[in-house]
Scaffold this active site. Sequence first.
Site, PDB file in Angstrom:
ATOM      1  N   ASP A 159       4.217  36.548  51.126  1.00 60.36           N
ATOM      2  CA  ASP A 159       5.203  37.607  51.371  1.00 60.36           C
ATOM      3  C   ASP A 159       6.539  37.358  50.713  1.00 60.36           C
ATOM      4  OD1 ASP A 159       5.834  35.439  53.304  1.00 60.36           O
ATOM      5  OD2 ASP A 159       7.359  36.854  53.969  1.00 60.36           O
ATOM      6  N   ASP A 213       3.708  24.270  47.804  1.00 59.39           N
ATOM      7  CA  ASP A 213       4.954  24.291  47.046  1.00 59.39           C
ATOM      8  C   ASP A 213       5.511  22.867  47.043  1.00 59.39           C
ATOM      9  OD1 ASP A 213       7.116  25.465  45.748  1.00 59.39           O
ATOM     10  OD2 ASP A 213       8.103  26.073  47.586  1.00 59.39           O
TER      11      ASP A 213
HETATM   12  P1  IMP Z   1       5.885  23.830  51.274  1.00 59.06           P
HETATM   13  O1  IMP Z   1       6.025  23.102  52.560  1.00 59.06           O
HETATM   14  O2  IMP Z   1       7.142  23.756  50.445  1.00 59.06           O
HETATM   15  O3  IMP Z   1       4.671  23.439  50.476  1.00 59.06           O
HETATM   16  O4  IMP Z   1       5.848  25.352  51.694  1.00 59.06           O
HETATM   17  C1  IMP Z   1       4.775  26.137  51.592  1.00 59.06           C
HETATM   18  C2  IMP Z   1       5.105  27.477  52.210  1.00 59.06           C
HETATM   19  O5  IMP Z   1       6.261  28.075  51.602  1.00 59.06           O
HETATM   20  C3  IMP Z   1       3.963  28.423  51.948  1.00 59.06           C
HETATM   21  O6  IMP Z   1       2.989  28.346  52.955  1.00 59.06           O
HETATM   22  C4  IMP Z   1       4.668  29.756  51.890  1.00 59.06           C
HETATM   23  O7  IMP Z   1       4.814  30.286  53.173  1.00 59.06           O
HETATM   24  C5  IMP Z   1       6.032  29.438  51.335  1.00 59.06           C
HETATM   25  N1  IMP Z   1       6.094  29.669  49.867  1.00 59.06           N
HETATM   26  C6  IMP Z   1       6.229  28.746  48.902  1.00 59.06           C
HETATM   27  N2  IMP Z   1       6.249  29.296  47.675  1.00 59.06           N
HETATM   28  C7  IMP Z   1       6.100  30.631  47.870  1.00 59.06           C
HETATM   29  C8  IMP Z   1       6.037  31.767  46.959  1.00 59.06           C
HETATM   30  O8  IMP Z   1       6.096  31.668  45.727  1.00 59.06           O
HETATM   31  N3  IMP Z   1       5.880  32.976  47.559  1.00 59.06           N
HETATM   32  C9  IMP Z   1       5.800  33.145  48.908  1.00 59.06           C
HETATM   33  N4  IMP Z   1       5.857  32.119  49.779  1.00 59.06           N
HETATM   34  C10 IMP Z   1       6.014  30.865  49.267  1.00 59.06           C
END
Ligand code: IMP
Length: 173
Positions: free
Chosen positions: A157, A101
């Site tokens: 989730d 994300d």
């Molecule tokens: P980042 O550090 O922002 O890349 O976060 C990634 C984490 O956020 C993932 O491993 C998920 O646990 C959570 N996440 C991000 N987007 C989603 C989504 O659309 N659905 C569910 N979990 C998400």
Amino acid sequence: MSEKVSVMISEEEVNKKIREMGERISQDYAGKEIHLISVLKGGVYFSCELSKRISVPVSIDFMAVSSYGDDTKSSGIVKIVKDLDQGIEGKDVLLVEDIIDSGRTLSYLIEILKKRNPKSLKICTLLDKPDRRTHQVDVAYTCFEIPDEFVVGYGLDYAQKYRNLPYIGVVEL
Ligand code: IMP
Ligand code: MG
């Protein structure tokens, strides 16, 4: 209470893509062994399915991390909740994630793992939301790029639910 979930990527599409990704990774790692690191909990479903489609020898280990909010000024934004059981020095490591994300979690995780001197370190993700990236990460293998929507299923989730869906869905709130 249960929400309505609409299908974004069907079970058939997901399975087909994972099969193709397994073949591609097997070719890229021909003659090598892969040490697969699965990030709990979300990465587990994809890791298991992917590993079944890889034809070179695979060992697997698990790691759990928790991330703090953007306002955290401390040096460690990502906290290791469960560390790996085995060392990774000299190994060809493939880090497997459910979704990238912002890229924040992953960029810190990579920093931590690189210090342990793996022979190589590559990233494989089931989903990528490139529009939301704030931390640049070099992703070798992406199954699907998706728009900026909150998705569930295949490990992902919503309030700890829907991880077990065999497809990628969008929760209609
Ligand atoms: P980042 O550090 O922002 O890349 O976060 C990634 C984490 O956020 C993932 O491993 C998920 O646990 C959570 N996440 C991000 N987007 C989603 C989504 O659309 N659905 C569910 N979990 C998400
Ligand atoms: Mg994750």
